[in-house]
Design an enzyme around this catalytic site. Sequence first.
Site, short mmCIF file in Angstrom:
data_model
loop_
_atom_site.label_atom_id
_atom_site.label_comp_id
_atom_site.label_asym_id
_atom_site.label_seq_id
_atom_site.Cartn_x
_atom_site.Cartn_y
_atom_site.Cartn_z
N LYS A 123 0.84 -1.20 0.00
CA LYS A 123 0.00 0.00 0.00
C LYS A 123 0.87 1.25 0.00
O LYS A 123 0.62 2.21 -0.71
CB LYS A 123 -0.94 -0.01 1.21
CG LYS A 123 -2.10 -0.95 1.02
CD LYS A 123 -2.84 -1.25 2.30
CE LYS A 123 -3.87 -2.37 2.03
NZ LYS A 123 -4.44 -2.94 3.23
N GLN A 179 -5.67 -1.95 9.05
CA GLN A 179 -5.55 -3.28 8.47
C GLN A 179 -6.23 -4.32 9.36
O GLN A 179 -6.03 -4.35 10.57
CB GLN A 179 -4.05 -3.61 8.30
CG GLN A 179 -3.76 -4.93 7.62
CD GLN A 179 -4.17 -4.95 6.15
OE1 GLN A 179 -4.18 -3.94 5.47
NE2 GLN A 179 -4.54 -6.13 5.67
N ASP A 193 -11.76 2.10 3.02
CA ASP A 193 -12.11 0.69 2.84
C ASP A 193 -13.62 0.52 2.60
O ASP A 193 -14.06 -0.55 2.20
CB ASP A 193 -11.78 -0.10 4.12
CG ASP A 193 -10.42 -0.77 4.08
OD1 ASP A 193 -10.04 -1.26 3.00
OD2 ASP A 193 -9.75 -0.80 5.13
N1 GUN Z 1 -7.50 -7.34 5.36
C1 GUN Z 1 -7.68 -8.08 4.25
N2 GUN Z 1 -8.17 -7.32 3.25
C2 GUN Z 1 -8.31 -6.08 3.76
C3 GUN Z 1 -8.77 -4.85 3.21
O1 GUN Z 1 -9.18 -4.75 2.05
N3 GUN Z 1 -8.74 -3.80 4.05
C4 GUN Z 1 -8.33 -3.88 5.34
N4 GUN Z 1 -8.36 -2.80 6.10
N5 GUN Z 1 -7.91 -5.01 5.88
C5 GUN Z 1 -7.89 -6.10 5.08
#
Ligand code: GUN
Length: 284
Positions: free
Chosen positions: A53, A97, A120
Amino acid sequence: MAQIIDGKAISRQVREEIAAEVVSFKEKYNCAPGLAVVIVGNDPASQVYVRNKKRGCEEVGFYSESYELDESTTQEELNALVEKLNNDEKIHGILVQLPLPKHLNETEVLLRIKPEKDVDAFHPYNVGKIMIGNHDLLPCTPAGVMVLLEKSGIDVTGKKCVVIGRSNIVGKPMAMLLLHANGTVTVCHSKTQKLADICREADILVASIGKPEFVKGDMVKEGAVVVDVGINRLDSGKLVGDVAFSEVEPKASYITPVPGGVGPMTITMLLKNTLTAAKIAREK
Ligand code: GUN
């Protein structure tokens, strides 16, 4: 023989479009779109995502901050960080996350992120907006799948769509986006009876169950579009999806590979959401 949907190439194309928009954003507002990524604990898969990211942000010219918090972080400490980021004008998107360590309450954290910074789209306010089809931010993985379909010229209208998996992150929002695109949508899950029969009727089959090579060749209709959201690491170290690629590929008309299919699109859509959030914040 199926046409392979090249997620890397499509992702690159969308990131170039984002980077170009960032240039004009910076000229107009004299600042960059800003994303904060928060990770608690040291889950290796999450650390890889967070690193990717950060790299994605640099690639398109965003400002980014990452917070790598200790496993022992308390709810109060995490809440305080979210509050600080909510009030920080340089930050337009906040991503915490998941999964969080067991002693932390995920729902509470997601509720505390300001909906307009929730890149998200996991906050119940944004989930509700998606449900009624009036959304600014879309959950990254399902939104990425929709872009892959669009860019491959696949029209969802009137198609029988089957989504396997009902997670809040993928399955449920995926079903909603396919419905908004005028698909006829069935959601299957671990308690579904005659799952293979239902899958065999699908014109568009989306596998998001988290079980390596779960979808076999005999579960797919000739000419179906098969989208594989799974990322599973086998004991051998090999990365496979939720679809048994070598069996399914000869029957499908289009298929996404793993790796190089849906995966690269997730972070791309996160970047897109951050740009959208930044534009909305500055245009207010
Ligand atoms: N964990 C697995 N996929 C994701 C996601 O798309 N966003 C977040 N925040 N955590 C994750």
